[in-house]
Scaffold this motif. Sequence first.
Motif, PDB file in Angstrom:
ATOM      1  N   ARG A 107       0.833  -1.212   0.000  1.00 29.97           N
ATOM      2  CA  ARG A 107       0.000   0.000   0.000  1.00 29.97           C
ATOM      3  C   ARG A 107       0.859   1.250   0.000  1.00 29.97           C
ATOM      4  O   ARG A 107       0.533   2.250  -0.670  1.00 29.97           O
ATOM      5  CB  ARG A 107      -0.934   0.001   1.212  1.00 29.97           C
ATOM      6  CG  ARG A 107      -2.069  -1.003   1.118  1.00 29.97           C
ATOM      7  CD  ARG A 107      -3.119  -0.739   2.192  1.00 29.97           C
ATOM      8  NE  ARG A 107      -2.582  -0.860   3.534  1.00 29.97           N
ATOM      9  CZ  ARG A 107      -2.577  -2.002   4.231  1.00 29.97           C
ATOM     10  NH1 ARG A 107      -3.070  -3.110   3.692  1.00 29.97           N
ATOM     11  NH2 ARG A 107      -2.101  -2.020   5.464  1.00 29.97           N
ATOM     12  N   SER A 111       0.701   4.085  -2.744  1.00 33.38           N
ATOM     13  CA  SER A 111       0.265   5.427  -2.361  1.00 33.38           C
ATOM     14  C   SER A 111       1.073   6.488  -3.102  1.00 33.38           C
ATOM     15  O   SER A 111       0.626   7.617  -3.280  1.00 33.38           O
ATOM     16  CB  SER A 111       0.413   5.626  -0.848  1.00 33.38           C
ATOM     17  OG  SER A 111       1.784   5.706  -0.463  1.00 33.38           O
ATOM     18  N   GLU A 166      -4.186  -6.896  -6.257  1.00 34.13           N
ATOM     19  CA  GLU A 166      -3.841  -6.965  -4.839  1.00 34.13           C
ATOM     20  C   GLU A 166      -2.814  -8.067  -4.602  1.00 34.13           C
ATOM     21  O   GLU A 166      -2.916  -9.160  -5.173  1.00 34.13           O
ATOM     22  CB  GLU A 166      -5.097  -7.235  -4.013  1.00 34.13           C
ATOM     23  CG  GLU A 166      -4.881  -7.158  -2.510  1.00 34.13           C
ATOM     24  CD  GLU A 166      -6.161  -7.419  -1.744  1.00 34.13           C
ATOM     25  OE1 GLU A 166      -6.097  -7.483  -0.504  1.00 34.13           O
ATOM     26  OE2 GLU A 166      -7.234  -7.562  -2.380  1.00 34.13           O
TER      27      GLU A 166
END
Length: 230
Positions: A107, A111, A166
């Motif tokens: 993540r 980001s 993912e």
Amino acid sequence: MRTGAHGRRADLDTDATGRWSLVVPLKPLALAKSRLAGAAGGIPRPQLALAFAQDTVAAALTCSEVRDVAVVTDDPVAGAELSALGARIVPDLPAAGLNAALAHGARAVRSVRADAAVAALNADLPALRPSELARVLSYARGFSRAFLPDAAGIGTTLLTATEGVELRPAFGGPSRRRHSASGAVEIPLGDVVSVRQDVDAPTDLTAALALGVGPRTTALLAPCPAAPCP
């Protein structure tokens, strides 16, 4: 923007394209490599764990398929040493465990760059060869998620997820079976042993030394060049 000791950027590379961002988890050095206690002539486990991670990250950063490396750790010594090599340090989540740390690292990468292809890589691959890692990552490009089993054929040393996919890490114990069950494709390449040879036990260290470990592990184990000292 920070740079490492070798001039590499310690922040995520937002310019390069078509390559992988690696996420490398590293627990606090004092807790690492408990099964190596007493191996390698009594060299302290934290020193072994740090040398393994340094050689792993240094090799990964020179791989042609690698864009940047994010190390997930709360260990200040490891963080400083690996940042100096050019890795970005992502603070770990308190007591969340390995897979949560990897998901957190992925993540953090995305980001900064939402379309990043990410790969989780073990921190204990001191014999890692950039050319072999490049072959594995190049093969993984053909699948949304892929993984490489460890040398024992039970665990996993690398898990990949292409852009927009993912990561879904399931490391620990018999993770080869779990990653396969999750839909990730097993990478069948045979001659990439340095990417598979993680070091958890003294026998693993012997195997890694036989392959040829990186300079930091070599220097640390200089009195024991061929195998763990008795």
